[in-house]
Design an enzyme around this catalytic site. Structure first.
Site, PDB file in Angstrom:
ATOM      1  N   TYR A  75    -137.583 -75.905  35.652  1.00 38.88           N
ATOM      2  CA  TYR A  75    -137.435 -75.901  34.321  1.00 38.88           C
ATOM      3  C   TYR A  75    -138.418 -74.801  33.475  1.00 38.88           C
ATOM      4  O   TYR A  75    -139.354 -74.691  33.535  1.00 38.88           O
ATOM      5  CB  TYR A  75    -137.941 -77.377  34.041  1.00 38.88           C
ATOM      6  CG  TYR A  75    -137.438 -77.242  32.330  1.00 38.88           C
ATOM      7  CD1 TYR A  75    -136.099 -77.474  32.009  1.00 38.88           C
ATOM      8  CD2 TYR A  75    -138.458 -76.869  31.266  1.00 38.88           C
ATOM      9  CE1 TYR A  75    -135.697 -77.413  30.649  1.00 38.88           C
ATOM     10  CE2 TYR A  75    -137.832 -76.900  30.024  1.00 38.88           C
ATOM     11  CZ  TYR A  75    -136.807 -77.230  29.677  1.00 38.88           C
ATOM     12  OH  TYR A  75    -136.198 -77.041  28.207  1.00 38.88           O
ATOM     13  N   LYS A 110    -133.703 -74.554  28.290  1.00 41.31           N
ATOM     14  CA  LYS A 110    -132.243 -74.340  28.439  1.00 41.31           C
ATOM     15  C   LYS A 110    -131.939 -72.954  28.158  1.00 41.31           C
ATOM     16  O   LYS A 110    -132.486 -72.245  28.011  1.00 41.31           O
ATOM     17  CB  LYS A 110    -131.708 -75.327  27.570  1.00 41.31           C
ATOM     18  CG  LYS A 110    -131.226 -76.763  28.175  1.00 41.31           C
ATOM     19  CD  LYS A 110    -130.190 -76.837  29.243  1.00 41.31           C
ATOM     20  CE  LYS A 110    -130.091 -77.900  29.991  1.00 41.31           C
ATOM     21  NZ  LYS A 110    -129.198 -77.715  31.287  1.00 41.31           N
ATOM     22  N   ASP A 146    -135.464 -66.645  24.238  1.00 38.24           N
ATOM     23  CA  ASP A 146    -136.418 -67.499  23.567  1.00 38.24           C
ATOM     24  C   ASP A 146    -137.579 -66.924  24.138  1.00 38.24           C
ATOM     25  O   ASP A 146    -138.129 -66.995  24.983  1.00 38.24           O
ATOM     26  CB  ASP A 146    -136.209 -68.667  23.795  1.00 38.24           C
ATOM     27  CG  ASP A 146    -137.380 -69.894  23.325  1.00 38.24           C
ATOM     28  OD1 ASP A 146    -138.388 -69.334  22.656  1.00 38.24           O
ATOM     29  OD2 ASP A 146    -137.214 -71.081  23.414  1.00 38.24           O
TER      30      ASP A 146
END
Ligand code: 13P
Ligand code: 13P
Ligand code: MG
Ligand code: MG
Length: 369
Positions: free
Chosen positions: A232, A235, A15
């Protein structure tokens, strides 16, 4: 003989920026990726390629004859994602360069952010493959369907009927915390296997081989971005390659587990449980609470490295009921708001504001012991 040629199927995904938050890449990114891979095909580094996307993730599906972890192929994927990042930055897209976690390429994209699933195979006289691609979830999402496909005869009658599959399959399972792999054979070790696969936040299927001849059957990307980066960064949005038919599960046996939209980790802020919704390519646009998590399935026939396809395998009213059930489950789960088990337990949450809140409130805890 042409059929004896060793072929590598590499799927490398990342991404690197999307339009309206985490929804989808801008068409200019996909165009840039196509141009980069077309140039590599013209130079004969690639035999063929297909650029796909699920949600905000770009999937580079590539065939070549160089084996897995081949540096020029990984460099090509890295450079392509860098190029797409440049486009994403120029458009001020959201999360431009999100999954590129290091500044410079060093030999292999593994551990650098992008997800990788690669297998080397000798093309059978006919070589159907299914490539699963998901968004807003993690590689643990494949555990349940891969178990059903390769170890559950109620899903896959081929395990009973097909003599080449009757001996069963061998699963390689990664412990993402310990960075260690265990192999377990089915059917004889299926209860041991299920003990691990059920804990899909920690144990993830990495590879599956046919027991009879050790032939590669499936590979999944098991790159856990949060483990890589220590914080983080989105995902992992996994991919998985599965060979089909003639001694492998039929295409319909591969797709069948997705008629049940099982709960997976991911969804909003990578911090929730949600149903995995099987959708057509054009429906892979997670909008409700940034979800629910999506999976698409692309079918190909390989022809000496040429990718014939993709066929949009979940573009079928037979999956309408799974989509409806996923929406019902999403409604039910959403009503829990910030409560577990809809929201992930603290140690699994991808955004960890808890230490900050704790340091602010620590002194206000009064011992009652
Ligand atoms: P065909 O008889 O059409 O080849 O189908 C066999 C099969 O495996 C269907 O699942
Ligand atoms: P992606 O991992 O697909 O970028 O999604 C991140 C997120 O936070 C969605 O709410
Ligand atoms: Mg994103
Ligand atoms: Mg994504």
């Amino acid at each position: 003989m042409a059929q004896q040629m060793k072929l590598t199927l590499s799927v490398i995904k990342a991404d690197v920026g999307s339009v309206a938050g985490h929804n989808r890449p801008h068409p200019d990114l996909l165009k840039r990726a196509e141009e980069c891979l077309a140039a590599a095909k013209a130079k004969r580094l690639l035999l063929d390629f297909c650029v796909s996307r699920c949600g905000d993730d770009i999937n580079l599906i590539m065939t070549h004859s160089h084996g897995v972890s081949h540096e020029p192929i990984h460099r090509l994927a890295w450079d392509t994602f860098m190029e797409c990042t440049r486009v994403a930055k120029s458009l001020k897209l959201y999360g431009a360069g999100q999954d590129l976690l290091v500044d410079a390429f060093s030999g292999n994209v593994k551990g650098m952010g992008p997800g990788v699933a690669e297998m080397e195979l000798i093309e059978r006289p006919s070589e159907p493959v299914v490539i699963l691609m998901a968004d807003k979830t993690s590689p643990g999402a494949w555990n349940l369907p891969l178990y059903k496909i390769f170890a559950d005869a109620f899903n896959t009658p081929g395990l009973v009927i097909d003599p080449k599959m009757h001996e069963g399959f061998i699963f390689s399972v990664l412990d993402v915390k310990k960075k260690a792999v265990i192999t377990l054979a089915c059917p004889e070790e299926q209860y041991d296997l299920l003990m691990f696969l059920g804990a899909h936040g920690r144990y993830m299927v990495r590879e599956i081989r046919r027991k009879e001849d050790n032939e590669i059957a499936a590979v999944a990307s098991t790159d856990v971005l949060s483990e890589i980066a220590g914080k983080y960064v989105g995902k992992d949005d996994p991919v998985c390659i599965i060979r089909a038919q003639a001694g492998m599960p039929a295409v319909g046996e591969i797709l069948e587990p997705f008629a049940f939209p099982h709960l997976v980790e991911g969804w909003m802020r990578g911090s929730h449980q949600g149903p995995l919704m099987p959708v057509a390519f054009h429906q892979a646009n997670p909008t409700r609470f940034d979800g629910p998590p999506r999976v698409i399935a692309a079918g190909f026939q390989l022809n000496q490295g040429t990718l014939i396809g993709p066929i949009d395998l979940f573009d079928d009213p037979a999956y309408d009921e799974a989509r409806r059930q996923a929406n019902t489950a999403a409604d039910y789960l959403r009503r829990h708001g910030p409560f577990e088990p809809h929201r992930l337990p603290l140690d699994e949450m991808e955004y960890t504001t808890m230490p900050m809140i704790m340091s602010k409130l620590r002194d206000r805890f009064k011992s009652v012991g």
